[in-house]
Motif scaffolding. Structure first.
Motif, PDB file in Angstrom:
ATOM      1  N   THR A   1       0.824  -1.213   0.000  1.00 38.35           N
ATOM      2  CA  THR A   1       0.000   0.000   0.000  1.00 38.35           C
ATOM      3  C   THR A   1       0.856   1.260   0.000  1.00 38.35           C
ATOM      4  O   THR A   1       0.346   2.344  -0.235  1.00 38.35           O
ATOM      5  CB  THR A   1      -0.904   0.044   1.239  1.00 38.35           C
ATOM      6  OG1 THR A   1      -0.081   0.149   2.421  1.00 38.35           O
ATOM      7  CG2 THR A   1      -1.774  -1.194   1.339  1.00 38.35           C
ATOM      8  N   GLY A   2       2.154   1.116   0.297  1.00 35.83           N
ATOM      9  CA  GLY A   2       3.021   2.286   0.425  1.00 35.83           C
ATOM     10  C   GLY A   2       2.976   2.919   1.797  1.00 35.83           C
ATOM     11  O   GLY A   2       3.714   3.868   2.070  1.00 35.83           O
ATOM     12  N   ALA A   3       2.121   2.386   2.678  1.00 36.09           N
ATOM     13  CA  ALA A   3       1.950   2.961   4.014  1.00 36.09           C
ATOM     14  C   ALA A   3       2.563   2.056   5.079  1.00 36.09           C
ATOM     15  O   ALA A   3       2.803   0.870   4.851  1.00 36.09           O
ATOM     16  CB  ALA A   3       0.471   3.179   4.310  1.00 36.09           C
ATOM     17  N   MET A   4       2.794   2.628   6.256  1.00 40.68           N
ATOM     18  CA  MET A   4       3.249   1.877   7.417  1.00 40.68           C
ATOM     19  C   MET A   4       2.038   1.483   8.253  1.00 40.68           C
ATOM     20  O   MET A   4       1.047   2.213   8.323  1.00 40.68           O
ATOM     21  CB  MET A   4       4.210   2.740   8.248  1.00 40.68           C
ATOM     22  CG  MET A   4       4.811   2.066   9.450  1.00 40.68           C
ATOM     23  SD  MET A   4       5.904   3.200  10.364  1.00 40.68           S
ATOM     24  CE  MET A   4       7.038   3.632   9.075  1.00 40.68           C
ATOM     25  N   HIS A   5       2.112   0.311   8.893  1.00 43.43           N
ATOM     26  CA  HIS A   5       1.003  -0.192   9.694  1.00 43.43           C
ATOM     27  C   HIS A   5       1.490  -0.577  11.087  1.00 43.43           C
ATOM     28  O   HIS A   5       2.617  -1.038  11.263  1.00 43.43           O
ATOM     29  CB  HIS A   5       0.378  -1.423   9.027  1.00 43.43           C
ATOM     30  CG  HIS A   5      -0.172  -1.159   7.652  1.00 43.43           C
ATOM     31  ND1 HIS A   5      -1.508  -0.988   7.400  1.00 43.43           N
ATOM     32  CD2 HIS A   5       0.450  -1.017   6.452  1.00 43.43           C
ATOM     33  CE1 HIS A   5      -1.691  -0.760   6.114  1.00 43.43           C
ATOM     34  NE2 HIS A   5      -0.515  -0.775   5.520  1.00 43.43           N
ATOM     35  N   LEU A   6       0.619  -0.397  12.062  1.00 41.80           N
ATOM     36  CA  LEU A   6       0.864  -0.864  13.432  1.00 41.80           C
ATOM     37  C   LEU A   6      -0.262  -1.822  13.782  1.00 41.80           C
ATOM     38  O   LEU A   6      -1.442  -1.469  13.675  1.00 41.80           O
ATOM     39  CB  LEU A   6       0.875   0.310  14.407  1.00 41.80           C
ATOM     40  CG  LEU A   6       0.892  -0.024  15.903  1.00 41.80           C
ATOM     41  CD1 LEU A   6       2.122  -0.843  16.273  1.00 41.80           C
ATOM     42  CD2 LEU A   6       0.833   1.249  16.734  1.00 41.80           C
ATOM     43  N   VAL A   7       0.086  -3.050  14.181  1.00 40.62           N
ATOM     44  CA  VAL A   7      -0.921  -4.080  14.401  1.00 40.62           C
ATOM     45  C   VAL A   7      -0.678  -4.797  15.726  1.00 40.62           C
ATOM     46  O   VAL A   7       0.461  -5.155  16.053  1.00 40.62           O
ATOM     47  CB  VAL A   7      -0.916  -5.124  13.262  1.00 40.62           C
ATOM     48  CG1 VAL A   7      -1.969  -6.196  13.511  1.00 40.62           C
ATOM     49  CG2 VAL A   7      -1.147  -4.448  11.925  1.00 40.62           C
TER      50      VAL A   7
ATOM     51  N   ALA B   1       6.705   0.588   5.472  1.00 43.72           N
ATOM     52  CA  ALA B   1       6.282   0.831   4.088  1.00 43.72           C
ATOM     53  C   ALA B   1       7.078  -0.071   3.160  1.00 43.72           C
ATOM     54  O   ALA B   1       8.262  -0.324   3.385  1.00 43.72           O
ATOM     55  CB  ALA B   1       6.502   2.297   3.729  1.00 43.72           C
ATOM     56  N   ARG B   2       6.418  -0.563   2.126  1.00 47.15           N
ATOM     57  CA  ARG B   2       7.099  -1.467   1.207  1.00 47.15           C
ATOM     58  C   ARG B   2       6.541  -1.296  -0.200  1.00 47.15           C
ATOM     59  O   ARG B   2       5.427  -0.796  -0.395  1.00 47.15           O
ATOM     60  CB  ARG B   2       6.987  -2.915   1.678  1.00 47.15           C
ATOM     61  CG  ARG B   2       5.592  -3.415   1.933  1.00 47.15           C
ATOM     62  CD  ARG B   2       5.583  -4.719   2.737  1.00 47.15           C
ATOM     63  NE  ARG B   2       6.462  -5.719   2.186  1.00 47.15           N
ATOM     64  CZ  ARG B   2       7.340  -6.419   2.916  1.00 47.15           C
ATOM     65  NH1 ARG B   2       7.458  -6.214   4.204  1.00 47.15           N
ATOM     66  NH2 ARG B   2       8.104  -7.332   2.357  1.00 47.15           N
ATOM     67  N   ALA B   3       7.339  -1.739  -1.179  1.00 51.04           N
ATOM     68  CA  ALA B   3       6.940  -1.641  -2.577  1.00 51.04           C
ATOM     69  C   ALA B   3       6.801  -3.013  -3.215  1.00 51.04           C
ATOM     70  O   ALA B   3       6.772  -3.126  -4.434  1.00 51.04           O
ATOM     71  CB  ALA B   3       7.944  -0.799  -3.352  1.00 51.04           C
TER      72      ALA B   3
ATOM     73  N   MET C   1      -3.404   2.233  10.062  1.00 51.66           N
ATOM     74  CA  MET C   1      -2.584   2.629   8.929  1.00 51.66           C
ATOM     75  C   MET C   1      -2.062   4.023   9.235  1.00 51.66           C
ATOM     76  O   MET C   1      -2.843   4.938   9.542  1.00 51.66           O
ATOM     77  CB  MET C   1      -3.393   2.635   7.631  1.00 51.66           C
ATOM     78  CG  MET C   1      -2.582   3.062   6.411  1.00 51.66           C
ATOM     79  SD  MET C   1      -3.573   3.121   4.887  1.00 51.66           S
ATOM     80  CE  MET C   1      -3.849   1.379   4.598  1.00 51.66           C
ATOM     81  N   LEU C   2      -0.749   4.189   9.175  1.00 48.82           N
ATOM     82  CA  LEU C   2      -0.116   5.426   9.616  1.00 48.82           C
ATOM     83  C   LEU C   2       0.152   6.367   8.450  1.00 48.82           C
ATOM     84  O   LEU C   2       0.353   5.937   7.312  1.00 48.82           O
ATOM     85  CB  LEU C   2       1.188   5.108  10.345  1.00 48.82           C
ATOM     86  CG  LEU C   2       1.062   4.132  11.522  1.00 48.82           C
ATOM     87  CD1 LEU C   2       2.417   3.886  12.160  1.00 48.82           C
ATOM     88  CD2 LEU C   2       0.072   4.648  12.561  1.00 48.82           C
ATOM     89  N   GLN C   3       0.189   7.646   8.764  1.00 49.25           N
ATOM     90  CA  GLN C   3       0.481   8.669   7.772  1.00 49.25           C
ATOM     91  C   GLN C   3       1.991   8.818   7.592  1.00 49.25           C
ATOM     92  O   GLN C   3       2.768   8.515   8.500  1.00 49.25           O
ATOM     93  CB  GLN C   3      -0.087  10.023   8.233  1.00 49.25           C
ATOM     94  CG  GLN C   3      -1.584  10.068   8.414  1.00 49.25           C
ATOM     95  CD  GLN C   3      -2.317  10.341   7.113  1.00 49.25           C
ATOM     96  OE1 GLN C   3      -1.824  10.031   6.025  1.00 49.25           O
ATOM     97  NE2 GLN C   3      -3.505  10.897   7.206  1.00 49.25           N
ATOM     98  N   PRO C   4       2.433   9.308   6.440  1.00 52.00           N
ATOM     99  CA  PRO C   4       3.843   9.671   6.306  1.00 52.00           C
ATOM    100  C   PRO C   4       4.235  10.668   7.387  1.00 52.00           C
ATOM    101  O   PRO C   4       3.474  11.588   7.703  1.00 52.00           O
ATOM    102  CB  PRO C   4       3.895  10.312   4.910  1.00 52.00           C
ATOM    103  CG  PRO C   4       2.764   9.683   4.165  1.00 52.00           C
ATOM    104  CD  PRO C   4       1.678   9.504   5.182  1.00 52.00           C
ATOM    105  N   GLY C   5       5.402  10.486   7.969  1.00 52.99           N
ATOM    106  CA  GLY C   5       5.861  11.375   9.028  1.00 52.99           C
ATOM    107  C   GLY C   5       5.552  10.899  10.423  1.00 52.99           C
ATOM    108  O   GLY C   5       5.996  11.511  11.407  1.00 52.99           O
TER     109      GLY C   5
END
Length: 277
Positions: free
Chosen positions: A39-45, A75-77, A94-98
């Motif tokens: 997704t291009g985003a970072m996640h916390l689970v 984040a991953r591609a 799902m976390l925002q950039p920054g």
């Protein structure tokens, strides 16, 4: 699964909160796996069930590794393969950039492309939070508590770097990376470092993931659209370019993805040969 937007004070750092519970569903096969697409985003689970998250090098790997119960997914591609052989209950964001630096004390680039146990970043309190989440009886109560935890750990006021905020906005509408860098007023190297530190991916890789997500959404929503039409609409040079990019990120071709008909666009069940159902 239930999803909701975070409170206004949390939105600079978190784009989405969710809670899922598949403990009432039929038990899958003992070696069931799925591809999780980027997704291009970072996640916390936080996984609230007894089994940790299991990761595999590929769909056919003989064995995997346990990633833990409280996890930061950088984040991953490209896709990764996880086990789904046991019923689970989870709460996540799902976390925002920054968000990485204020929330975890490290840059998004340090967390990108891998899963990190939360206790490595927050210490023993990560397990205390997970245990309390597991004690709560409803997903709404779990999300309320989870949101309060995030608010307590984040600064009251902090903004994303203006140059990165502008870049994210322009990338979302397909602007050229070179022009964005030139307009930022920073050197190429400095801008890339700023962007990668906030997002976890370089601008070019992030733009590729955004294009992939756009194509994936249409591929899932419009089963009759041709792949050539899809490639053109998403901004790929031709269908061959689209096929290469899709396989690199998803681990399977657009045709194989369409045949798998996943219930959720970014989660594709694996079979013995690695594709689809």
């Amino acid at each position: 699964m239930i999803q909701r937007l975070p409170s206004p004070s949390l939105r600079p750092f978190v784009s989405l909160l969710w809670a899922s519970d598949d403990t009432v569903q039929a038990l899958p096969s003992e070696d069931a796996r799925e591809r999780v697409l980027p997704t291009g985003a970072m996640h916390l689970v936080f996984r609230l069930s007894s089994e940790p998250l299991w990761l595999f090098d590929d769909a056919a790997a003989a064995s995997g590794s346990a990633a833990g119960h409280a996890i930061v997914g950088g984040a991953r591609a490209s896709c990764y393969v996880r086990g789904v052989a046991t019923r689970s209950q989870s709460v996540g964001a799902m976390l925002q950039p920054g968000a990485a630096l204020p929330l975890f004390g490290v840059s998004a680039a340090e967390l990108a492309g891998r899963h990190t146990r939360l206790e490595e970043l927050w210490g023993p309190v990560a397990e205390v939070i997970r245990e309390h989440l597991a004690e709560l009886q409803s997903p709404e109560a779990q999300l309320d508590y989870f949101e309060s935890v995030l608010l307590q750990r984040l600064p009251r006021v902090r903004g994303l770097h203006p140059a990165i905020a502008e870049a994210l906005e322009r990338l979302s509408v397909g602007s050229d990376v070179r022009g964005i860098v030139a307009d930022s007023g920073y050197s190429h190297r400095h801008f890339i470092a700023l962007f990668e530190g906030a997002v976890g991916l370089t601008p070019k890789r992030y733009a590729r993931v955004l294009r992939f997500r756009s194509a994936l959404a249409r591929l899932a929503a419009e089963p009759r659209v041709t792949l050539a039409e899809l490639a053109l609409a998403a901004g790929y040079g031709d269908q061959a370019h689209f096929n290469r990019d899709f396989r690199e990120m998803a681990g399977l071709s657009p045709t194989e993805y369409r045949g798998a008909a996943p219930r959720f666009p970014h989660h594709v069940a694996c079979t013995k040969n690695g594709f689809g159902r």
